[in-house]
Design an enzyme around this catalytic site. Structure first.
Site, PDB file in Angstrom:
ATOM      1  CG  ASP A  26      -2.013   1.030   1.140  1.00  0.00           C
ATOM      2  OD1 ASP A  26      -2.309   1.490   0.008  1.00  0.00           O
ATOM      3  OD2 ASP A  26      -2.568   1.394   2.190  1.00  0.00           O
ATOM      4  CG  ASN A  74      -7.231  -2.637  -6.488  1.00  0.00           C
ATOM      5  OD1 ASN A  74      -6.237  -3.321  -6.227  1.00  0.00           O
ATOM      6  ND2 ASN A  74      -7.653  -1.675  -5.665  1.00  0.00           N
TER       7      ASN A  74
HETATM    8  C1  FPP Z   1      -1.828   0.175  -3.459  1.00  0.00           C
HETATM    9  O1  FPP Z   1      -1.421   1.506  -3.610  1.00  0.00           O
HETATM   10  C2  FPP Z   1      -1.302  -0.675  -4.504  1.00  0.00           C
HETATM   11  C3  FPP Z   1      -2.058  -1.240  -5.484  1.00  0.00           C
HETATM   12  C4  FPP Z   1      -3.502  -1.052  -5.578  1.00  0.00           C
HETATM   13  C5  FPP Z   1      -1.499  -2.089  -6.514  1.00  0.00           C
HETATM   14  C6  FPP Z   1      -0.189  -2.736  -6.232  1.00  0.00           C
HETATM   15  C7  FPP Z   1       0.560  -2.795  -7.495  1.00  0.00           C
HETATM   16  C8  FPP Z   1       1.904  -2.739  -7.609  1.00  0.00           C
HETATM   17  C9  FPP Z   1       2.789  -2.754  -6.442  1.00  0.00           C
HETATM   18  C10 FPP Z   1       2.590  -2.651  -8.921  1.00  0.00           C
HETATM   19  C11 FPP Z   1       2.363  -3.782  -9.869  1.00  0.00           C
HETATM   20  C12 FPP Z   1       2.437  -5.130  -9.281  1.00  0.00           C
HETATM   21  C13 FPP Z   1       3.221  -6.137  -9.730  1.00  0.00           C
HETATM   22  C14 FPP Z   1       3.138  -7.486  -9.108  1.00  0.00           C
HETATM   23  C15 FPP Z   1       4.181  -5.965 -10.818  1.00  0.00           C
HETATM   24  P1  FPP Z   1      -2.513   2.640  -3.706  1.00  0.00           P
HETATM   25  O2  FPP Z   1      -2.625   3.039  -5.131  1.00  0.00           O
HETATM   26  O3  FPP Z   1      -3.790   2.201  -3.085  1.00  0.00           O
HETATM   27  O4  FPP Z   1      -1.813   3.746  -2.846  1.00  0.00           O
HETATM   28  P2  FPP Z   1      -2.532   4.879  -1.982  1.00  0.00           P
HETATM   29  O5  FPP Z   1      -3.292   4.178  -0.890  1.00  0.00           O
HETATM   30  O6  FPP Z   1      -1.383   5.682  -1.465  1.00  0.00           O
HETATM   31  O7  FPP Z   1      -3.426   5.653  -2.925  1.00  0.00           O
END
Ligand code: FPP
Length: 269
Positions: A26, A74
């Site tokens: 996150d 998501n």
């Molecule tokens: C949360 O950050 C993360 C995600 C929803 C997606 C995770 C994806 C990756 C780490 C990159 C791609 C994955 C792979 C396996 C190559 P957020 O966007 O919710 O962050 P925030 O809470 O700060 O808005």
């Protein structure tokens, strides 16, 4: 300690290492916002952190690592962000293919992967098949994954078995239920759950599996997460006493017994 290592070797051998670590990655968006960058750049750096952490987990000797890469919820993000995340997954699967295969890593997934676009599903399936015989580490990507959705699916499978006369309702217990979860067939029990970015939530990740997992919350935003953050979580885990609802062995041995009374209560911790 192996005989060939000198007594004062600086190498710390894995003590009380979790078999299965799950990570709620996150903070990509906030990491980007803090730098005045688009969210997509946060996800790109998040993908780099995935590469680092998989490498570190493999080097440390973790048996199984599950990364919550894309939740069922998501899909409701703006289409442009969903597309970008799918493109990153595609790129990860293609670029990391040889590293995964060369390092004895078995790739698996949990979640409703049928919903993924073909350009993610196809290289994913190919790599799952090519790495299926590997035993050095399991890398599990939770994709289009929701804990509630998985529990609902398990209930549906059991209902079908009962309706078909293959199972009696009284045989539906925790063990039978767990057997319907993909995670229980594919992975060791979850020992340690890490969440980054200072948030203290499970967010529909491994809801059933988290029952007796140790929780570790890291202040680091996911794109900054590196081997030292993982090591800090593992060190913390190694100091914990896991009781699974019972009492410590030593205390159990000291218990005087309760002649004529109910036995001491167990299983409430
Ligand atoms: C949360 O950050 C993360 C995600 C929803 C997606 C995770 C994806 C990756 C780490 C990159 C791609 C994955 C792979 C396996 C190559 P957020 O966007 O919710 O962050 P925030 O809470 O700060 O808005």
């Amino acid at each position: 300690m192996p005989a060939e290592l000198p007594v004062n070797s600086p190498i710390s051998l894995p003590v009380n290492l979790p078999r299965h670590v799950g990570i709620i990655m996150d903070g990509n968006g906030r990491w980007a916002r803090q730098k005045g960058l688009p969210r997509e750049v946060g996800h790109e750096h998040g993908a780099d952190a995935v590469r680092r952490v998989v490498r570190a987990a493999r080097a440390i000797g973790i048996e199984a690592l599950t990364l919550f890469a894309f939740s069922s919820q998501n899909w409701d993000r703006p289409p442009q962000e969903v597309f970008h995340l799918m493109a990153l997954l595609n790129r990860y699967l293609l670029e990391e293919r040889s590293e995964i295969l060369d390092n004895g890593i078995r790739l698996i997934t949990v979640g409703d992967t049928e919903r993924l676009p073909g350009y993610v599903r196809d290289p994913m399936r190919e790599l799952i098949a090519a790495s299926a015989h590997h035993t050095d580490m399991t890398l599990c990507l939770a994709l289009s994954y929701g804990g509630r959705e998985m529990i609902t699916e398990a209930a549906r499978r059991l209902c079908r078995a009962v309706a078909a006369g293959k199972l009696r309702p009284e045989d539906v217990d925790a063990r039978a239920f767990e057997a319907q979860l993909d995670s229980s067939r594919l992975l060791p029990p979850l020992d340690l759950l890490i969440r980054t970015s200072g948030e203290h939530r499970i967010s529909n990740f491994f809801l059933w599996e988290v029952a007796y997992a140790e929780l570790f919350f890291s202040e680091a935003m996911w794109p900054d997460f590196a081997r030292e953050h993982l090591q800090a979580a593992l060190d913390d885990y190694a100091r914990r006493e896991r009781r699974f609802g019972t009492v410590p062995d030593a205390e159990a041995a000291e218990e005087p017994g309760y002649p004529g009374l109910f036995p001491p209560q167990r299983g409430k911790g």
